[in-house]
Design an enzyme around this catalytic site. Structure first.
Site, PDB file in Angstrom:
ATOM      1  N   HIS A 181      49.828  14.358  54.580  1.00 50.24           N
ATOM      2  CA  HIS A 181      49.124  14.937  55.470  1.00 50.24           C
ATOM      3  C   HIS A 181      48.725  16.369  55.526  1.00 50.24           C
ATOM      4  O   HIS A 181      47.671  16.405  55.599  1.00 50.24           O
ATOM      5  CB  HIS A 181      50.366  15.055  57.239  1.00 50.24           C
ATOM      6  N   GLU A 186      58.595  20.586  62.340  1.00 46.33           N
ATOM      7  CA  GLU A 186      59.087  19.373  62.910  1.00 46.33           C
ATOM      8  C   GLU A 186      60.336  20.128  64.113  1.00 46.33           C
ATOM      9  O   GLU A 186      60.549  20.702  63.492  1.00 46.33           O
ATOM     10  CB  GLU A 186      59.473  17.895  62.250  1.00 46.33           C
TER      11      GLU A 186
END
Ligand code: NAP
Length: 482
Positions: free
Chosen positions: A239, A215
Site C-alpha cells: 500500500h 490505523e
C-alpha cells in the site's frame, strides 16, 4: 453531482473461497452495491465455490446474512432478493477433483469469465492448473489474486511463475485494494490534471514528502497471520509503496494500464537502499486503551513490528535530494491516511520577518478526503507587515456536496475493472517483484541483527525514535489526527 454508472458486459464471476471472510465482508456486499447501482447486467452471474457442501439455496442464505451484516445501510429486501437470484454455488476442492466438472458445465463461454482467487496463496497454483485442465478459460478469461502476493522476492517470483504457466500477464489482476480507493486515484487527477502543481513537483521546490497510513485498530482476529507478516510486509511493500509511486512517478504518456505501471515500476527501481538508522520499527504495548501486540498475537516473545517509519531517497533526476518519509502503524492515535508535500522555504524573503514559512500541500485520503494548502498571508490588522501561515482547506465533501463524494468501496471498483478488462489499478508482476527486491534486504537486515521493535503506547503517535529520526533532519512529522 452524481457519478455516472456505465453497465459492464455480461459476466460469470467465480469466487473461489466464496464462503470466506473476504468474500462475505467485501466482495459480495460490493457486488450487491454495484447491482443496486445498475452496473450488473441482467445476464451477470456470481458463482461461489468452496469445499463446504451446500446447494445454491444454502449459499444464497449465507450471502444474504453476510450482506445484511457487512453493509453500512440496511439493504432493501426486494433488491437483495433479486441480487441473490444471480448467485450459484458449486462445492469444489482446489486440490482435488470434486466439483470441477460441475463448474465447467455451469460457466458460460459467451460472457466475460473471471475467476477470483479469494483463498490463501498456497492454492493459487492448484486453481490455475485445474482451471486450465478443465478447459474453463480462454484467452479472454481473467483471474484475480489477493494479497499477500508472496512474503519475499523468491515466493513472489514463484507465484508469478505458477500463474504464468497458464495465464498471460494481461489476464492476471493482482489486487492492492488501496489502488481502488477513490481518493488514491484522485492523487493522479490532482497531479496530472492541474497546471498548478506539476512544475513544482521536484527536488528543486519540494523539501520532503511524508506518507502516513495510521490505523487505530490492532491486529484483531488476524493475529496469527500478522505475527508472521508485520507492518513492512503487510503495509509498506504494497500500500505505501503504491502511494509513493503515484506521488513520485513521471507523468505517463496516457492514462493506460501499461503506461501507468511502467512509470510506477521506474520509481520502485530508483529507490535507494534504506540505511538501518533511517528506519524505526515499533510494537504497541499494553495500556488502559488496549492490550499489547504480543498478547493479541499470543506470543509473549514476538518481535514482529506493528509500526514502521522510514526515510528513503529516490535516485532519479526529479527527486535526488528530496527525502520521502513513510510511516504506518496500528493502534495509533487516529485513523488517517495522508500525503504531505512540504515545499522549500523562499530563497529570499522581502519581508525580513525572520520566520520560517513554507507551503505545505496535504492530500487526505481518509477520512474527510480533501486537500489543504498551507499559504503565507499577512496577519490581519495594523502594526506592520507580520506574516502568518493559514490553511486553505478544501474538503471534497464541501466542494462537491455529500452526494458528489463517491462512496464506492475499493473492491466494487476493482471488480468492475476486472470485468471491463482494465488493469490500470492492478499491480503487474514485475512491479510486485521490484517492491519485494527493495523490501527483502531491509527485513533480512532486521532478522540478521535480531532487531527488537521499540515499544509505543496504544493511541499514541508511535515510538519516540521515529520523532528523533526526523528531528535529526530538522524536520517534524505531521500530527496524526482524524
Ligand atoms: P478465509 O476466511 O479463511 O476463507 C478461505 C476460503 O477458501 C473459504 O471459503 C474456504 O472454504 C475456501 N477454501 C479453503 N481451502 C479450499 C480448497 N482446498 N478448495 C476450495 N476452497 C477452499 O480467508 P479470507 O480471509 O477470506 O482470505 C482469502 C484470501 O484473501 C487470503 O489470501 C487472504 O490473505 C486475502 N485477504 C483477505 C482479507 C480479509 O479482509 N479477509 C484482506 C486482504 C486479503 P472451505 O473451507 O469451505 O473450502
Amino acid at each position: 453531482m452524481v457519478s455516472r454508472v456505465i453497465p459492464v458486459q455480461p459476466f460469470d464471476l467465480v469466487i473461489f473461497g466464496g464462503t470466506g471472510d473476504l468474500a462475505r465482508r467485501k466482495i459480495l456486499p460490493g457486488l450487491f452495491r454495484r447491482f443496486c447501482a445498475g452496473q450488473m447486467p441482467e445476464k451477470a452471474r456470481v458463482i461461489g465455490a468452496a469445499r463446504a457442501d451446500m446447494d445454491t439455496a444454502g449459499y444464497r442464505a449465507v450471502v444474504r446474512d453476510a450482506i445484511i451484516e457487512f453493509s453500512d445501510e440496511t439493504p432493501d429486501d426486494a433488491s437483495l432478493g433479486k441480487f441473490l437470484e444471480h448467485l450459484e454455488y458449486v462445492p469444489i476442492d482446489a486440490r482435488g477433483e470434486t466439483g470441477w466438472r460441475e463448474l465447467a458445465k455451469l460457466v458460460r463461454a459467451d460472457v466475460v469469465r473471471a475467476f477470483y482467487f479469494s483463498v490463501g496463496p498456497s492454492l493459487f497454483a492448484d486453481l490455475a492448473e485445474r482451471l486450465n485442465q478443465h478447459g474453463l478459460t480462454d484467452e479472454d478469461s481473467r483471474i484475480v489474486v489477493e494479497k499477500p502476493f508472496g512474503r519475499d522476492l523468491d515466493s513472489a517470483k514463484s507465484l508469478n511463475r505458477d500463474l504464468a504457466a497458464f495465464f498471460h500477464e494481461k489476464q492476471i489482476y493482482r489486487i492492492d485494494h488501496y489502488l481502488g480507493k477513490e481518493t488514491v486515484q484522485n492523487l493522479m487527477a490532482v497531479r496530472f490534471g492541474n497546471m498548478l502543481f506539476e512544475p513544482l513537483w521536484n527536488s528543486q521546490y519540494v523539501d520532503h514528502i511524508q506518507i502516513t497510513v495510521a490505523e487505530t485498530v490492532g491486529v484483531g482476529g488476524r493475529g496469527e497471520y500478522y505475527d508472521k507478516s508485520g507492518a513492512m510486509r503487510d503495509m509498506v511493500q504494497n500500500h505505501l509503496m503504491q502511494l509513493l509511486c503515484l506521488i513520485a512517478m513521471e507523468p505517463p504518456s496516457k492514462f493506460e494500464p501499461d503506461a501507468v505501471r511502467d512509470e510506477k515500476l521506474k520509481v520502485i527501481r530508483a529507490l535507494d537502499e534504506v540505511e538501518p538508522h533511517h528506519i524505526v520499527r515499533g510494537q504497541y504495548e499494553a495500556s488502559e486503551k488496549g492490550k499489547a501486540f504480543r498478547d493479541e498475537v499470543g506470543d509473549s516473545r514476538s518481535r514482529t513490528e506493528s509500526y514502521v517509519a522510514l526515510k528513503v531517497g529516490i535516485s532519479n533526476w526529479r527527486w535526488a535530494g528530496t527525502p520521502f518519509y513513510l510511516r504506518t502503524g496500528k493502534r495509533l492515535k487516529a485513523r488517517s491516511s495522508e500525503i504531505t508535500v512540504v515545499f522549500k522555504e523562499l530563497n529570499h524573503s522581502i519581508f525580513g520577518d525572520g520566520g520560517e514559512h513554507r507551503n505545505v500541500l496535504s492530500i487526505r485520503l481518509q477520512p474527510n478526503e480533501g486537500i489543504t494548502l498551507g499559504v503565507t498571508i499577512k496577519e490581519p490588522g495594523l502594526g506592520g507587515m507580520r506574516l502568518i501561515d493559514v490553511p486553505l482547506d478544501m474538503s471534497f465533501a464541501d466542494a462537491l456536496g455529500d452526494e458528489g463524494v463517491d462512496q464506492t468501496d475499493a473492491y466494487e471498483r476493482l471488480i468492475m475493472d476486472v470485468i471491463r478488462g482494465n488493469q490500470t489499478l492492478f499491480m503487474r508482476g514485475d512491479e510486485v517483484e521490484a517492491a519485494w527486491a527493495w523490501t527483502d534486504p531491509i527485513i533480512r537486515g532486521w532478522e540478521a541483527r535480531g532487531d527488537v521493535p521499540k515499544p509505543y503506547e496504544c493511541a499514541s503517535e508511535g515510538p519516540g525514535d521515529a520523532v528523533q529520526m526526523l528531528a535529526r533532519d530538522r524536520r517534524v512529522w505531521r500530527k496524526v489526527s482524524p
